[in-house]
Design an enzyme around this catalytic site. Structure first.
Site, PDB file in Angstrom:
ATOM      1  N   ARG A 188      36.780  20.106  35.724  1.00  0.00           N
ATOM      2  CA  ARG A 188      35.796  20.371  36.778  1.00  0.00           C
ATOM      3  C   ARG A 188      34.762  19.270  36.883  1.00  0.00           C
ATOM      4  NH1 ARG A 188      35.054  26.620  37.975  1.00  0.00           N
ATOM      5  NH2 ARG A 188      36.922  27.265  36.906  1.00  0.00           N
ATOM      6  N   ARG A 222      36.274  41.424  44.419  1.00  0.00           N
ATOM      7  CA  ARG A 222      37.259  41.247  43.333  1.00  0.00           C
ATOM      8  C   ARG A 222      37.065  42.285  42.231  1.00  0.00           C
ATOM      9  NH1 ARG A 222      38.040  35.625  40.658  1.00  0.00           N
ATOM     10  NH2 ARG A 222      35.774  35.678  40.714  1.00  0.00           N
ATOM     11  N   ARG A 265      33.571  41.266  37.160  1.00  0.00           N
ATOM     12  CA  ARG A 265      33.043  40.188  36.309  1.00  0.00           C
ATOM     13  C   ARG A 265      31.538  40.073  36.435  1.00  0.00           C
ATOM     14  NH1 ARG A 265      36.708  34.938  37.292  1.00  0.00           N
ATOM     15  NH2 ARG A 265      34.644  34.012  37.511  1.00  0.00           N
ATOM     16  N   LYS A 325      42.742  30.833  42.855  1.00  0.00           N
ATOM     17  CA  LYS A 325      43.471  30.106  41.803  1.00  0.00           C
ATOM     18  C   LYS A 325      44.238  31.090  40.895  1.00  0.00           C
ATOM     19  CE  LYS A 325      39.650  28.127  40.239  1.00  0.00           C
ATOM     20  NZ  LYS A 325      38.651  28.606  41.226  1.00  0.00           N
ATOM     21  N   ARG A 338      27.518  29.048  41.790  1.00  0.00           N
ATOM     22  CA  ARG A 338      28.809  28.488  41.361  1.00  0.00           C
ATOM     23  C   ARG A 338      29.351  27.511  42.411  1.00  0.00           C
ATOM     24  NH1 ARG A 338      31.494  34.111  40.345  1.00  0.00           N
ATOM     25  NH2 ARG A 338      33.483  33.017  40.299  1.00  0.00           N
TER      26      ARG A 338
HETATM   27  P1  AP5 Z   1      41.045  34.814  42.394  1.00  0.00           P
HETATM   28  O1  AP5 Z   1      42.499  34.498  42.391  1.00  0.00           O
HETATM   29  O2  AP5 Z   1      40.496  35.629  41.281  1.00  0.00           O
HETATM   30  O3  AP5 Z   1      40.193  33.463  42.596  1.00  0.00           O
HETATM   31  P2  AP5 Z   1      39.856  32.273  41.574  1.00  0.00           P
HETATM   32  O4  AP5 Z   1      39.930  31.010  42.355  1.00  0.00           O
HETATM   33  O5  AP5 Z   1      40.698  32.394  40.341  1.00  0.00           O
HETATM   34  O6  AP5 Z   1      38.350  32.611  41.313  1.00  0.00           O
HETATM   35  P3  AP5 Z   1      37.398  32.466  40.048  1.00  0.00           P
HETATM   36  O7  AP5 Z   1      36.147  33.182  40.417  1.00  0.00           O
HETATM   37  O8  AP5 Z   1      38.092  32.920  38.795  1.00  0.00           O
HETATM   38  O9  AP5 Z   1      37.126  30.962  40.011  1.00  0.00           O
HETATM   39  P4  AP5 Z   1      35.899  30.326  39.348  1.00  0.00           P
HETATM   40  O10 AP5 Z   1      36.338  28.918  39.367  1.00  0.00           O
HETATM   41  O11 AP5 Z   1      34.599  30.616  39.952  1.00  0.00           O
HETATM   42  O12 AP5 Z   1      35.801  31.086  37.953  1.00  0.00           O
HETATM   43  P5  AP5 Z   1      36.326  30.725  36.499  1.00  0.00           P
HETATM   44  O13 AP5 Z   1      36.676  31.987  35.840  1.00  0.00           O
HETATM   45  O14 AP5 Z   1      37.311  29.653  36.516  1.00  0.00           O
HETATM   46  O15 AP5 Z   1      40.731  35.510  43.798  1.00  0.00           O
HETATM   47  C1  AP5 Z   1      39.452  35.999  44.103  1.00  0.00           C
HETATM   48  C2  AP5 Z   1      39.561  37.315  44.888  1.00  0.00           C
HETATM   49  O16 AP5 Z   1      40.167  37.044  46.157  1.00  0.00           O
HETATM   50  C3  AP5 Z   1      40.470  38.362  44.228  1.00  0.00           C
HETATM   51  O17 AP5 Z   1      39.924  39.629  44.455  1.00  0.00           O
HETATM   52  C4  AP5 Z   1      41.831  38.233  44.951  1.00  0.00           C
HETATM   53  O18 AP5 Z   1      42.542  39.454  44.987  1.00  0.00           O
HETATM   54  C5  AP5 Z   1      41.390  37.771  46.319  1.00  0.00           C
HETATM   55  N1  AP5 Z   1      42.344  36.836  46.928  1.00  0.00           N
HETATM   56  C6  AP5 Z   1      42.946  35.765  46.341  1.00  0.00           C
HETATM   57  N2  AP5 Z   1      43.722  35.111  47.213  1.00  0.00           N
HETATM   58  C7  AP5 Z   1      43.612  35.770  48.400  1.00  0.00           C
HETATM   59  C8  AP5 Z   1      44.169  35.554  49.710  1.00  0.00           C
HETATM   60  N3  AP5 Z   1      44.978  34.514  49.965  1.00  0.00           N
HETATM   61  N4  AP5 Z   1      43.805  36.408  50.698  1.00  0.00           N
HETATM   62  C9  AP5 Z   1      42.949  37.468  50.449  1.00  0.00           C
HETATM   63  N5  AP5 Z   1      42.388  37.732  49.230  1.00  0.00           N
HETATM   64  C10 AP5 Z   1      42.713  36.876  48.220  1.00  0.00           C
HETATM   65  O19 AP5 Z   1      34.986  30.131  35.861  1.00  0.00           O
HETATM   66  C11 AP5 Z   1      33.862  30.959  35.625  1.00  0.00           C
HETATM   67  C12 AP5 Z   1      32.739  30.137  34.991  1.00  0.00           C
HETATM   68  O20 AP5 Z   1      33.194  29.582  33.747  1.00  0.00           O
HETATM   69  C13 AP5 Z   1      32.289  28.921  35.802  1.00  0.00           C
HETATM   70  O21 AP5 Z   1      31.317  29.286  36.774  1.00  0.00           O
HETATM   71  C14 AP5 Z   1      31.700  28.018  34.683  1.00  0.00           C
HETATM   72  O22 AP5 Z   1      30.428  28.464  34.306  1.00  0.00           O
HETATM   73  C15 AP5 Z   1      32.662  28.280  33.532  1.00  0.00           C
HETATM   74  N6  AP5 Z   1      33.788  27.316  33.517  1.00  0.00           N
HETATM   75  C16 AP5 Z   1      35.059  27.540  33.905  1.00  0.00           C
HETATM   76  N7  AP5 Z   1      35.804  26.428  33.771  1.00  0.00           N
HETATM   77  C17 AP5 Z   1      34.960  25.477  33.282  1.00  0.00           C
HETATM   78  C18 AP5 Z   1      35.135  24.093  32.961  1.00  0.00           C
HETATM   79  N8  AP5 Z   1      36.305  23.465  33.128  1.00  0.00           N
HETATM   80  N9  AP5 Z   1      34.061  23.423  32.504  1.00  0.00           N
HETATM   81  C19 AP5 Z   1      32.857  24.024  32.335  1.00  0.00           C
HETATM   82  N10 AP5 Z   1      32.633  25.327  32.645  1.00  0.00           N
HETATM   83  C20 AP5 Z   1      33.668  26.043  33.124  1.00  0.00           C
END
Ligand code: AP5
Length: 297
Positions: free
Chosen positions: A167, A202, A231, A91, A242
């Protein structure tokens, strides 16, 4: 200072329509045409605005001492996009590419929460407890945080790209009640074994905010490599928690946006993922221009 008052009314019209590719629901589906009519006035100015299908139509009557004049305008509204997918589905990576090309304001729920943790606030401390367990942070912390960010002038003026929110069904419902409706809901689909590899590899650059991967997207220089961070929730054990949370909620969220969902194959290199999204966004922009042109004529 002149006092300003305003009121608004939501109008909804339902009808049968057909969505074209690349949207996933290519069969005949129910389209929702929704408009927002609002009225605002202060001592000298009365404004009536109608938000309708990507266009803001407004007419303002301004009174001066000896005269009154009306100014009418029709300008295209900016895009409102949501992106969703499992942890590490890409994302954030796609958001970097989308904002670079389309200039939308990137609002990531996870980034807002990490900023709250870094500030040392009570909300931040509570949020971290949930994030460490891979659970959703409670709505009383997340919902207003996201709403306030969406209402900031930059998001209103340039359009927004909402990442990782909503979410859960309750978050999606809250957003709808606040009047936020996206034009497109992007879902990145990635196989589970790939997700774990992406999480573990990552790394983040604290200076530029850029996302790297040790294997798929390595840092460009030794200097960047030396300052990369990981992270606290990017371990194999935590990504499994997760993922569980994601599976428990994903279907309910998808059901809210069926008619505007674009499912994207996220297993391929990031440029190929972006090409699929870019196609859809280009069509949306063209559609927006056509609609605003015909309404303004
Ligand atoms: P990356 O682009 O960083 O992936 P991402 O989908 O953004 O991953 P996140 O881990 O940030 O998503 P998440 O939903 O778990 O975490 P969030 O911070 O939102 O890519 C990942 C890796 O892959 C990178 O190294 C990249 O280089 C590589 N990559 C990407 N695309 C690629 C490709 N096509 N090919 C090869 N490699 C690739 O949330 C964290 C926590 O916050 C949650 O667990 C929850 O506790 C809380 N939280 C967040 N939002 C909410 C909400 N709305 N409500 C309640 N709690 C919430």
């Amino acid at each position: 200072m002149a006092a300003t008052s305003s009121c608004s009314v939501n109008l909804g019209v339902k009808g049968k329509g057909k969505l074209e590719q690349p949207f996933s629901s290519s069969k005949s589906s129910l389209l929702l045409f929704s408009s927002n009519l609002s009225f605002a006035y202060n001592n000298t100015k009365y404004c009536l605005s109608l938000r309708s299908h990507h266009t803001l139509l407004s007419a303002c009557l301004t009174k001066t001492k000896n005269s009154a004049f009306v100014v009418a305008s029709a300008k295209p509204e900016h895009l409102k996009i949501m992106i969703s997918g499992a942890p590490a589905s890409g994302k954030g990576t796609q958001c970097e590419l989308i904002t670079k090309k389309y200039g939308l304001v990137h609002i990531a729920a996870g980034d807002l929460l990490r900023a709250e943790i870094a500030s040392g606030s009570e909300n931040g401390k509570r949020a971290k407890e949930y994030m460490e367990k891979g659970q959703l942070v409670p709505n009383e912390i997340v919902v207003m945080m996201v709403k306030d960010r969406l209402l900031q002038p930059d998001s209103q003026e340039n359009g927004w790209l909402l990442d990782g929110y909503p979410r859960s069904l309750s978050q999606a419902t809250a957003l709808k009640e606040f009047g936020f409706r996206p034009d497109l809901f992007i879902v990145l689909e990635v196989n589970e074994e790939i997700l774990v590899e992406r999480v573990v590899g990552r790394r983040l650059d604290p200076v530029t905010g850029k996302i790297y991967h040790l294997k798929y997207s390595p840092p460009e220089t030794e200097e960047i490599a030396a300052r990369l961070t990981q992270r606290f929730d990017d371990t194999e054990e935590k990504v499994k928690l997760r993922l569980q949370t994601h599976h428990q909620n994903v279907e309910a969220v998808l059901s809210m946006y069926e008619d505007i969902t674009l499912k994207v194959n996220g297993n391929v290199p990031k440029e190929d993922v972006f090409a699929q999204i870019d196609d859809a966004l280009t069509k949306l922009f063209e559609d927006q221009k056509l609609t605003s042109g015909s309404l303004a004529a």
